[in-house]
Design a protein around this motif. Structure first.
Motif, mmCIF file in Angstrom:
data_model
loop_
_atom_site.group_PDB
_atom_site.id
_atom_site.type_symbol
_atom_site.label_atom_id
_atom_site.label_comp_id
_atom_site.label_asym_id
_atom_site.label_seq_id
_atom_site.Cartn_x
_atom_site.Cartn_y
_atom_site.Cartn_z
ATOM 1 N N UNK A 1 37.204 -21.110 -32.761
ATOM 2 C CA UNK A 1 36.236 -20.037 -33.013
ATOM 3 C C UNK A 1 35.240 -20.528 -34.059
ATOM 4 N N UNK A 2 33.970 -20.327 -33.789
ATOM 5 C CA UNK A 2 32.916 -20.741 -34.720
ATOM 6 C C UNK A 2 31.995 -19.558 -34.973
ATOM 7 N N UNK A 3 31.749 -19.266 -36.238
ATOM 8 C CA UNK A 3 30.825 -18.173 -36.572
ATOM 9 C C UNK A 3 29.761 -18.688 -37.520
ATOM 10 N N UNK B 1 37.572 -22.048 -37.013
ATOM 11 C CA UNK B 1 39.017 -21.851 -37.091
ATOM 12 C C UNK B 1 39.606 -22.303 -35.753
ATOM 13 N N UNK B 2 40.588 -23.172 -35.815
ATOM 14 C CA UNK B 2 41.264 -23.603 -34.589
ATOM 15 C C UNK B 2 42.340 -22.578 -34.263
ATOM 16 N N UNK B 3 42.180 -21.877 -33.143
ATOM 17 C CA UNK B 3 43.121 -20.802 -32.810
ATOM 18 C C UNK B 3 44.156 -21.250 -31.780
ATOM 19 N N UNK C 1 41.184 -16.707 -26.486
ATOM 20 C CA UNK C 1 40.195 -16.130 -25.570
ATOM 21 C C UNK C 1 39.492 -17.206 -24.742
ATOM 22 N N UNK C 2 38.812 -16.793 -23.666
ATOM 23 C CA UNK C 2 38.044 -17.771 -22.888
ATOM 24 C C UNK C 2 36.776 -18.186 -23.624
ATOM 25 N N UNK D 1 33.173 -18.472 -24.927
ATOM 26 C CA UNK D 1 32.165 -17.437 -25.162
ATOM 27 C C UNK D 1 31.056 -18.054 -26.019
ATOM 28 N N UNK E 1 27.635 -16.896 -27.883
ATOM 29 C CA UNK E 1 26.667 -15.895 -28.340
ATOM 30 C C UNK E 1 25.876 -16.514 -29.494
ATOM 31 N N UNK E 2 24.754 -15.912 -29.882
ATOM 32 C CA UNK E 2 23.933 -16.562 -30.903
ATOM 33 C C UNK E 2 24.661 -16.882 -32.214
ATOM 34 N N UNK E 3 25.535 -15.995 -32.690
ATOM 35 C CA UNK E 3 26.195 -16.224 -33.978
ATOM 36 C C UNK E 3 27.707 -16.421 -33.865
ATOM 37 N N UNK E 4 28.247 -16.229 -32.699
ATOM 38 C CA UNK E 4 29.696 -16.303 -32.521
ATOM 39 C C UNK E 4 29.987 -17.123 -31.273
ATOM 40 N N UNK E 5 30.937 -18.048 -31.388
ATOM 41 C CA UNK E 5 31.201 -18.924 -30.262
ATOM 42 C C UNK E 5 32.697 -19.223 -30.169
ATOM 43 N N UNK E 6 33.219 -19.211 -28.960
ATOM 44 C CA UNK E 6 34.581 -19.686 -28.694
ATOM 45 C C UNK E 6 34.436 -20.899 -27.791
#
Lengths: 214, 134
Positions: free
Chosen positions: A127-129, A142-144, A174-175, A177, A179-184
């Motif tokens: 997860x990257x924010x 964060x490595x989930x 999660x799969x 994803x 988005x401009x500020x949030x990425x999986x």
């Protein structure tokens, strides 16, 4: 039967080599950038030496030497190995709960260059924010999900050729994803240890779709 | 005082599916120009929030009435989840569009599952079966 032919070995294990593939070209890109930085660093060091004196020049030279050491290490990896590739049996995107065998291949540039090499592979979900603090933009990751993948080697010599058994969790991450500020993001990281070259990591970004394979 | 409420056929859906239901209202203070229903998500957590409103529906409205809606969930999600840095929540919201007045509105949370995952998720969150003979 000796599996000297990688095509035959792949067919015997049901993994097509002609499926979609991903290539990690990070070594070449890193090499070019590091070369630019080293050349620029020497120029800056000389300029500082002339303009400001010995201390500033020596500091610049020390920084350049550190970058040069990293560049030399990358260059040795690049000189020893071709770009690594990851072959998928059907589609290069995966689904939640999916089990797939993907093939990792990396060719050594000289005969016998893969002898004695070994690898480990991991599947990771990150997860990257991005967030703003004052006028600065920060990134947090964060490595989930981080799982070691079972590896089955087929052939060595001048070719490192392995099956990676990939299992994507159903519930625990999660799969993909974006988005401009949030990425999986999901990736497969292959770590190679070789007696003739520095250890190296190859990273392949894979897409995990919002679909359950079960 | 305007009363407004949403009745969903189901509060869960899969990506690529639809959310259906009905919005009802009564006692609007003025003649509404329209009623508008939207499916939206909000992605928040440690980072700046991202929002999206991928599906909307709008129709002419009276001071009291009801409006059945069908809203499409995008093929690529995002799905509802709560991670370590990121969480995604979906909702259906409805409002009456009033001229020169505050628009009364209402919202209901919905859950978006991955395609083919609805049964698995429902089974996972269901309480364990009672032991035999109890």
């Amino acid at each position: 039967m000796a599996e000297s032919d990688p095509e035959r070995a792949a067919a015997a294990h049901g993994v097509p080599l002609e499926g979609p593939s991903l290539t990690d070209t990070g070594d070449r890109r890193a090499g070019v950038w590091l070369a630019v930085v080293v050349v620029g660093g020497v120029v800056v060091a000389v300029a500082l030496f002339v303009a400001l004196g010995a201390v500033a020049g020596l500091i610049a030279l020390a920084v350049t030497a550190i970058v040069a050491a990293v560049a030399y290490r990358r260059a040795r990896v690049w000189a020893h190995w071709e770009n690594p590739q990851l072959f998928f049996p059907s589609s290069s995107s995966l689904r939640l709960g999916e089990e797939a065998i993907v093939r990792f291949r990396r060719q050594a540039r000289r005969s016998g260059g893969a002898e004695g090499s070994s690898l480990t592979a991991r599947l990771q979900c990150i997860e990257t924010v991005r967030y703003r603090s004052g006028t600065d933009i920060h990134t947090a990751t964060e490595t989930v999900w981080d799982a070691l993948l079972p590896v089955r080697p087929h052939h060595t010599g001048d070719l490192l050729d392995c099956d990676l058994h990939v299992t994507v969790p159903v519930f625990d991450a999660p799969p993909t994803m974006v988005l401009p500020h949030n990425r999986v993001s999901w990736r497969i990281v292959v770590h190679i240890e070789s007696p003739a070259a520095p250890d190296d990591d190859s990273t392949f970004a894979v897409v995990v779709g919002p679909e359950v394979a079960l | 005082m305007t009363r407004m409420w949403i009745t969903l056929d189901s509060p869960v859906a899969e990506v690529g599916g639809t959310i259906t239901g009905r919005v009802e209202w009564e006692g609007a203070e003025k003649d509404p120009r329209a009623v508008e229903v939207a499916l939206s998500y909000r992605c928040s957590g440690s980072g700046e929030a991202d929002t999206g409103r991928p599906s909307t529906s709008r129709a002419a409205a009276d001071r009291s009435g009801s409006y059945p809606f069908e809203l499409a969930v995008p093929d690529d999600g995002p799905i509802t989840f709560e991670g370590r840095l990121i969480s995604v929540a979906w909702k259906v919201s409805a409002k009456l569009d009033l001229a020169l007045a505050d628009d009364p509105g209402v919202a209901e949370d919905v859950v978006v599952f991955p395609r083919g995952g609805r049964t698995l998720w429902v089974r996972r969150t269901a309480p364990p079966p009672a032991p035999d003979g109890s």
